[in-house]
Structure formats: structure tokens, C-alpha cells
Design an enzyme around this catalytic site. Structure first.
Site, mmCIF file in Angstrom:
data_model
loop_
_atom_site.group_PDB
_atom_site.id
_atom_site.type_symbol
_atom_site.label_atom_id
_atom_site.label_comp_id
_atom_site.label_asym_id
_atom_site.label_seq_id
_atom_site.Cartn_x
_atom_site.Cartn_y
_atom_site.Cartn_z
ATOM 1 N N SER A 7 45.703 18.160 64.224
ATOM 2 C CA SER A 7 46.022 19.616 63.730
ATOM 3 C C SER A 7 47.562 19.581 63.756
ATOM 4 O O SER A 7 48.220 19.060 65.066
ATOM 5 C CB SER A 7 45.497 20.199 64.794
ATOM 6 O OG SER A 7 46.190 21.502 65.020
ATOM 7 N N HIS A 30 44.426 19.150 59.510
ATOM 8 C CA HIS A 30 43.626 19.767 60.450
ATOM 9 C C HIS A 30 44.878 21.358 60.593
ATOM 10 O O HIS A 30 46.058 21.421 60.884
ATOM 11 C CB HIS A 30 42.903 20.223 61.663
ATOM 12 C CG HIS A 30 42.161 21.066 62.766
ATOM 13 N ND1 HIS A 30 40.796 21.613 61.841
ATOM 14 C CD2 HIS A 30 42.616 22.395 62.981
ATOM 15 C CE1 HIS A 30 40.235 23.064 62.712
ATOM 16 N NE2 HIS A 30 41.536 23.335 63.667
ATOM 17 N N ASP A 32 46.214 25.138 61.546
ATOM 18 C CA ASP A 32 45.579 26.653 62.333
ATOM 19 C C ASP A 32 45.634 27.517 61.920
ATOM 20 O O ASP A 32 47.223 27.277 62.315
ATOM 21 C CB ASP A 32 45.791 25.794 63.954
ATOM 22 C CG ASP A 32 45.256 25.081 64.615
ATOM 23 O OD1 ASP A 32 43.517 25.471 64.088
ATOM 24 O OD2 ASP A 32 45.639 23.960 64.769
ATOM 25 N N MET A 34 46.942 31.426 62.726
ATOM 26 C CA MET A 34 46.781 32.349 64.081
ATOM 27 C C MET A 34 47.306 33.340 64.022
ATOM 28 O O MET A 34 48.069 34.135 63.138
ATOM 29 C CB MET A 34 47.256 32.108 65.273
ATOM 30 C CG MET A 34 46.710 31.010 65.706
ATOM 31 S SD MET A 34 47.101 29.794 67.270
ATOM 32 C CE MET A 34 46.514 28.066 67.201
ATOM 33 N N HIS A 63 41.742 26.493 59.566
ATOM 34 C CA HIS A 63 40.494 26.722 60.884
ATOM 35 C C HIS A 63 40.908 28.548 60.899
ATOM 36 O O HIS A 63 42.539 28.292 61.110
ATOM 37 C CB HIS A 63 40.864 26.028 61.932
ATOM 38 C CG HIS A 63 40.452 26.594 63.211
ATOM 39 N ND1 HIS A 63 40.562 26.101 64.592
ATOM 40 C CD2 HIS A 63 38.892 27.860 63.353
ATOM 41 C CE1 HIS A 63 40.338 26.659 65.406
ATOM 42 N NE2 HIS A 63 39.510 27.613 64.565
ATOM 43 N N MET A 65 41.928 31.465 62.538
ATOM 44 C CA MET A 65 42.143 32.672 64.085
ATOM 45 C C MET A 65 42.456 33.591 63.563
ATOM 46 O O MET A 65 43.064 34.299 64.499
ATOM 47 C CB MET A 65 42.421 31.536 65.307
ATOM 48 C CG MET A 65 41.752 30.264 65.457
ATOM 49 S SD MET A 65 42.700 29.373 66.469
ATOM 50 C CE MET A 65 43.006 28.559 64.866
ATOM 51 N N MET A 136 34.547 25.270 69.481
ATOM 52 C CA MET A 136 35.892 25.495 70.473
ATOM 53 C C MET A 136 35.848 24.498 71.491
ATOM 54 O O MET A 136 34.514 25.287 71.839
ATOM 55 C CB MET A 136 36.497 26.188 70.263
ATOM 56 C CG MET A 136 37.298 27.262 68.997
ATOM 57 S SD MET A 136 38.221 26.309 68.264
ATOM 58 C CE MET A 136 39.183 26.516 69.662
ATOM 59 N N ASP A 174 37.324 20.658 68.623
ATOM 60 C CA ASP A 174 38.546 21.396 68.533
ATOM 61 C C ASP A 174 38.994 21.785 69.750
ATOM 62 O O ASP A 174 38.627 22.907 70.955
ATOM 63 C CB ASP A 174 39.453 22.147 67.414
ATOM 64 C CG ASP A 174 40.110 22.580 67.759
ATOM 65 O OD1 ASP A 174 41.412 21.724 68.006
ATOM 66 O OD2 ASP A 174 40.970 23.537 66.213
HETATM 67 C C1 DX5 Z 1 44.084 25.970 68.987
HETATM 68 C C2 DX5 Z 1 43.621 25.464 67.914
HETATM 69 C C3 DX5 Z 1 44.073 23.758 68.408
HETATM 70 C C4 DX5 Z 1 44.536 22.802 68.872
HETATM 71 C C5 DX5 Z 1 44.692 21.756 68.970
HETATM 72 O O1 DX5 Z 1 43.856 27.485 69.097
HETATM 73 O O2 DX5 Z 1 42.337 25.196 66.838
HETATM 74 O O3 DX5 Z 1 43.524 22.871 66.855
HETATM 75 O O4 DX5 Z 1 45.231 22.760 67.373
HETATM 76 O O5 DX5 Z 1 44.872 21.140 70.024
HETATM 77 P P1 DX5 Z 1 44.994 20.092 70.398
HETATM 78 O O6 DX5 Z 1 44.137 18.651 70.122
HETATM 79 O O7 DX5 Z 1 46.081 20.085 71.372
HETATM 80 O O8 DX5 Z 1 44.399 20.717 72.221
HETATM 81 ZN ZN ZN Z 2 41.732 24.461 65.064
#
Ligand code: DX5
Ligand code: ZN
Length: 214
Positions: A7, A30, A32, A34, A63, A65, A136, A174
Site C-alpha cells: 500500500s 494498492h 488508498d 480517502m 481501494h 474509501m 478490512m 487489508d
Molecule cells: C487503511 C488502508 C490500508 C493501509 C494499510 O484504511 O486501507 O490499505 O494502507 O496499512 P498497514 O498495512 O500499515 O496497516
Molecule cells: Zn486499503
């Protein structure tokens, strides 16, 4: 075969190109997204994805969010996503339906994601058309959180549903994945492992990826 998806939320964005080079042995990247609304944090979005797409041929696992993700499916597909995950909690079933249809129309792989609180059976109306289900294993929003042990039951439940209704579908986990929790998640039925801090927090990324794979 276990697939590893570093990620880039945990990468150093001032040198994103070399950070991507450092994880060349991974199976997916990956990404993310947000919105400060669906989750209480902001990250990055379309312009960054576009540049990452131009830089690497790696499979980009995006991903989302964000609330009402159907609004952005076409944009993320055009910016270069290979697979898009939408959260089942981010809209009503008609909005999720339209988001998945938009993925199909734009030629990207389809995934749905579940917050820890969500019943695994919520995937059932969509499962047969999905390429991946994302479970998750932390509350979404931040990297570096501790793996939620209670999610092992969810992983097992989703694995049973996948094996029953759509055996080709991937099961991705994840949040809080490290060597120890990776093993437990895989034993529970996961086959794709997202890892932020457990990869980008290490000096030797290839070794970190190999350790998670093992
Ligand atoms: C959290 C993200 C993850 C995050 C995971 O909301 O969706 O993808 O980057 O990070 P680690 O592996 O450090 O928990
Ligand atoms: Zn993620």
C-alpha cells in the site's frame, strides 16, 4: 498462490517513483483513496493515479474509501485503475449496483470492500460477478493500525461464500498485515495481502515482500 499488494499510503511521496521500483517483486500495487467523509482522513486521488499509471505497468488495485463511489468510477478507470473496490457501506444497494455496472462498462475488475462491522453475507447479491472481495482487518482510514483478530471469523465466512458461489474470486485482506498476521489471515482463507507499514517501513522491500509471501 499468495499475492502481495504493498500500500503506497505508507510510501514516501517525495520519491514515489523509486518507492514503486523498490516493490517491483509485488503482485499488485494498492492505492488508498480517502475522502475525509467516508473515513476521517484524506489521502490522494486521480492526478496521482494518473502519474503512477504512466510510470509503471504493475496492476493497480484502487481501494475507494469514498461516499457514493459511483460518481468517480469512470474517472478512476480512465486514470488507469485495473481493479476498483467500493465499500458496501458507502452507498445504498442501488448505488453499489450502479458502481459495479460502471466498472463493467469501463473494463476494470470489480471488487467490494467490507468494514469490520459489516456482515459477510452482504456480499451475496454481487459475489458471482466480483473479481475480488476486500475484507478490512482494521477500521479503514489510517495505516499502521493493529490487526483486528475478530476479523479472522469474517475472513473464514467470506472464504466459505466464495468457495460455494464463485471459487475464482480473490479474497484480499487489508490492515495490520505483518508476517505473523499474514500467516493467520492466509490460514483463514485470504489469498491477497495488502501491506503498508510491513513493506514501506522496512529498508529491504524485496525481503519484506518475500517474508509476507512465505
Ligand atoms: C487503511 C488502508 C490500508 C493501509 C494499510 O484504511 O486501507 O490499505 O494502507 O496499512 P498497514 O498495512 O500499515 O496497516
Ligand atoms: Zn486499503
Amino acid at each position: 498462490m499468495i499475492k502481495i499488494a504493498p500500500s503506497i499510503l505508507s510510501a514516501n511521496f517525495t520519491r514515489l517513483g523509486s518507492e514503486l521500483d523498490s516493490v517491483a517483486s509485488a503482485d499488485l500495487i494498492h492505492f488508498d483513496v480517502m475522502d475525509g467523509n467516508f473515513v476521517p482522513n484524506l489521502s490522494f486521488g486521480l492526478p496521482v493515479l494518473k502519474d503512477v499509471r504512466a510510470y509503471t505497468d504493475a496492476i493497480l488495485d484502487v481501494h475507494l474509501m469514498i461516499d457514493k463511489p459511483e460518481r468517480y468510477i469512470e474517472d478512476f478507470a480512465r486514470a488507469g485503475a485495473d481493479l476498483l473496490s467500493v465499500h458496501l457501506e458507502a452507498d445504498n444497494p442501488r448505488g453499489i449496483r450502479r458502481a459495479l455496472d460502471a466498472m463493467g462498462a469501463n473494463g476494470v475488475k470489480k471488487a467490494v470492500a467490507l468494514r469490520p462491522i459489516t456482515d459477510p453475507r452482504a456480499i451475496l447479491p454481487y459475489l458471482e460477478e466480483l473479481d475480488l472481495v476486500l475484507v478490512m482487518t482494521v477500521e479503514p482510514g489510517f495505516g499502521g493500525q493493529a490487526f483486528l483478530e475478530s476479523q479472522l471469523d469474517t475472513i473464514r465466512a467470506v472464504r466459505t461464500l466464495i468457495d460455494t458461489y464463485h471459487p475464482g474470486c480473490d479474497l484480499e485482506v487489508d490492515g495490520g498485515i505483518n508476517e505473523a498476521t499474514a500467516r493467520r489471515a492466509v490460514e483463514a482463507g485470504a489469498n491477497v495481502l495488502v501491506a503498508g507499514s510491513a513493506v514501506f517501513g522496512k529498508a529491504d522491500r524485496a525481503a519484506a515482500i518475500a517474508a509476507l509471501r512465505g
